[in-house]
Motif scaffolding. Structure first.
Motif, PDB file in Angstrom:
ATOM      1  N   GLY A 235       0.831  -1.198   0.000  1.00 33.84           N
ATOM      2  CA  GLY A 235       0.000   0.000   0.000  1.00 33.84           C
ATOM      3  C   GLY A 235       0.864   1.244   0.000  1.00 33.84           C
ATOM      4  N   ILE A 236       1.642   1.431   1.053  1.00 31.83           N
ATOM      5  CA  ILE A 236       2.570   2.552   1.179  1.00 31.83           C
ATOM      6  C   ILE A 236       3.949   1.977   1.488  1.00 31.83           C
ATOM      7  CG2 ILE A 236       3.158   4.646   2.454  1.00 31.83           C
ATOM      8  CD1 ILE A 236       0.148   4.892   3.127  1.00 31.83           C
ATOM      9  N   ILE A 266       1.595  -1.309   4.920  1.00 29.52           N
ATOM     10  CA  ILE A 266       2.611  -0.261   5.059  1.00 29.52           C
ATOM     11  C   ILE A 266       3.953  -0.925   5.314  1.00 29.52           C
ATOM     12  CG2 ILE A 266       3.384   1.734   6.402  1.00 29.52           C
ATOM     13  CD1 ILE A 266       0.476   2.331   7.036  1.00 29.52           C
ATOM     14  N   TYR A 267       4.939  -0.615   4.485  1.00 27.02           N
ATOM     15  CA  TYR A 267       6.247  -1.246   4.550  1.00 27.02           C
ATOM     16  C   TYR A 267       7.320  -0.165   4.626  1.00 27.02           C
ATOM     17  CZ  TYR A 267      10.318  -3.975   2.827  1.00 27.02           C
ATOM     18  OH  TYR A 267      11.546  -4.570   2.668  1.00 27.02           O
ATOM     19  N   ASN A 268       8.138  -0.226   5.675  1.00 28.97           N
ATOM     20  CA  ASN A 268       9.258   0.708   5.828  1.00 28.97           C
ATOM     21  C   ASN A 268      10.565  -0.057   5.725  1.00 28.97           C
ATOM     22  OD1 ASN A 268      10.462   3.398   6.755  1.00 28.97           O
ATOM     23  ND2 ASN A 268      11.307   1.955   8.246  1.00 28.97           N
ATOM     24  N   MET A 281      -5.458  -0.460   8.625  1.00 25.63           N
ATOM     25  CA  MET A 281      -5.089  -1.480   7.645  1.00 25.63           C
ATOM     26  C   MET A 281      -6.024  -2.660   7.802  1.00 25.63           C
ATOM     27  SD  MET A 281      -1.135  -0.936   8.639  1.00 25.63           S
ATOM     28  CE  MET A 281      -1.719  -0.261  10.196  1.00 25.63           C
ATOM     29  N   ASP A 282      -6.560  -3.150   6.685  1.00 29.97           N
ATOM     30  CA  ASP A 282      -7.560  -4.210   6.761  1.00 29.97           C
ATOM     31  C   ASP A 282      -7.424  -5.151   5.567  1.00 29.97           C
ATOM     32  OD1 ASP A 282      -9.732  -5.607   7.773  1.00 29.97           O
ATOM     33  OD2 ASP A 282     -11.201  -4.372   6.721  1.00 29.97           O
ATOM     34  N   GLY A 287       0.054  -6.320   8.132  1.00 23.52           N
ATOM     35  CA  GLY A 287      -0.341  -4.942   8.401  1.00 23.52           C
ATOM     36  C   GLY A 287       0.817  -3.992   8.151  1.00 23.52           C
ATOM     37  N   MET A 288       1.825  -4.016   9.044  1.00 23.07           N
ATOM     38  CA  MET A 288       3.015  -3.181   8.884  1.00 23.07           C
ATOM     39  C   MET A 288       4.250  -4.066   8.931  1.00 23.07           C
ATOM     40  SD  MET A 288       2.053   0.128  11.244  1.00 23.07           S
ATOM     41  CE  MET A 288       3.376   1.121  10.553  1.00 23.07           C
TER      42      MET A 288
END
Length: 295
Positions: A235-236, A266-268, A281-282, A287-288
């Motif tokens: 997603g991001i 969301i991935y950092n 997040m669904d 999730g992350m």
């Protein structure tokens, strides 16, 4: 027909023009290699429709295939462009909608349909970029923001983007609805806000918002809708960013399967001084996800 090709280079070619206004309304440009080309010129464009703007190889120039191409090197030049609103198509079947280099860019209220890439905005450091209230249906990326570090302001807000539906027969590639690629130089007022992003059910619809080496960016209150948990990856995604914030975004997976173990809302990856808060997040596989050193 021209001496070099069966397709004309551009309907309008402006060179070192102090101010050119194309705002009469109802104008249509069809079947050209480019629509409007501006070199070191201030352009104001509205009430204009562009159809079938595709690059002819006879014109081997940067940005060939642009509905509007503007180059403002060695000066302070501005493109101010407005469409008819997101209910009326004004860019159709173009390789690029807007392709700019070294320009201040204000563009709003466009409906770009069947384009390869909606916006390519490059090297607008110490300038302003504002992309507002556009609807973009892109085969590849929706908005590319490249090497604009040090810009006075970059604002991408209230856009509706569908991306990654590459043409049949084209090889898969990693596309993004919004791509930011910089060199970790601070951009004091750079924001991606309130955009709605739709992934195609295609392996090329890879990342909704991708920030690479961005410094002091805010990504907030965006809504992202994946079409396939097997085909859509992130997603991001933030990669090597500094002093940034990702807050109050909604990332919705497709929930049709969970076979892609790397798929993440969301991935950092690495980076420094990142803030993640209030995100929803669904129905994604993860999730992350945090990877690598982060400070």
């Amino acid at each position: 027909t021209t001496p070099v090709s069966n397709v004309g280079y551009a309907a309008v070619d402006a060179r070192q023009t102090a101010f050119l206004s194309l705002t009469g309304g109802g104008n249509i440009i069809d079947n050209m290699s480019n629509g409007i080309v501006g070199h070191r010129s201030n352009l104001e464009v509205s009430g204009l429709t562009m159809n079938a703007i595709q690059p002819d190889p006879a014109y081997a120039y940067e940005g060939n295939g642009s509905a509007i191409y503007a180059l403002g090197d060695h000066g302070d030049f501005k493109l101010n462009q407005q469409g008819y609103g997101i209910g009326t198509v004004n860019f159709r079947n173009c390789k690029w909608g807007l392709y700019t280099e070294y320009m201040t860019v204000y563009s709003e209220q466009n409906y770009m349909q069947d384009v390869d890439v909606g916006y390519h905005v490059e090297k607008s450091g110490h300038r302003y970029v504002s992309l507002l209230e556009n609807r973009i249906e892109a085969h590849y990326d929706g908005i590319d923001l490249l090497f604009n570090e040090g810009a006075f302001q970059v604002l991408v807000q209230n856009n509706d983007i569908t991306f990654g539906d590459v043409p049949n027969g084209a090889p898969p590639t990693k596309c993004s609805a919004i791509l930011v690629n910089e060199g970790n130089v601070p951009s004091e007022d750079s924001r991606i806000l309130n955009n709605t992003i739709h992934f195609a059910a295609n392996l090329s619809a890879y990342t909704g918002i991708y920030m690479r080496a961005a410094n002091r960016w805010l990504v907030a209150e965006n809504y992202l809708y994946m079409a396939s948990n097997a085909l859509n990856s992130y997603g991001i995604l933030t990669n090597g960013c500094t002093d940034f914030e990702v807050s109050c975004n909604h990332v919705n997976g497709a929930a049709n399967n969970y076979i892609n173990n790397r798929q993440t809302a969301i991935y950092n990856n690495m980076g420094e001084a990142g803030l993640f808060s209030c995100n929803v997040m669904d129905q994604t596989t993860n999730g992350m996800l945090f990877n690598g050193y982060a400070y």
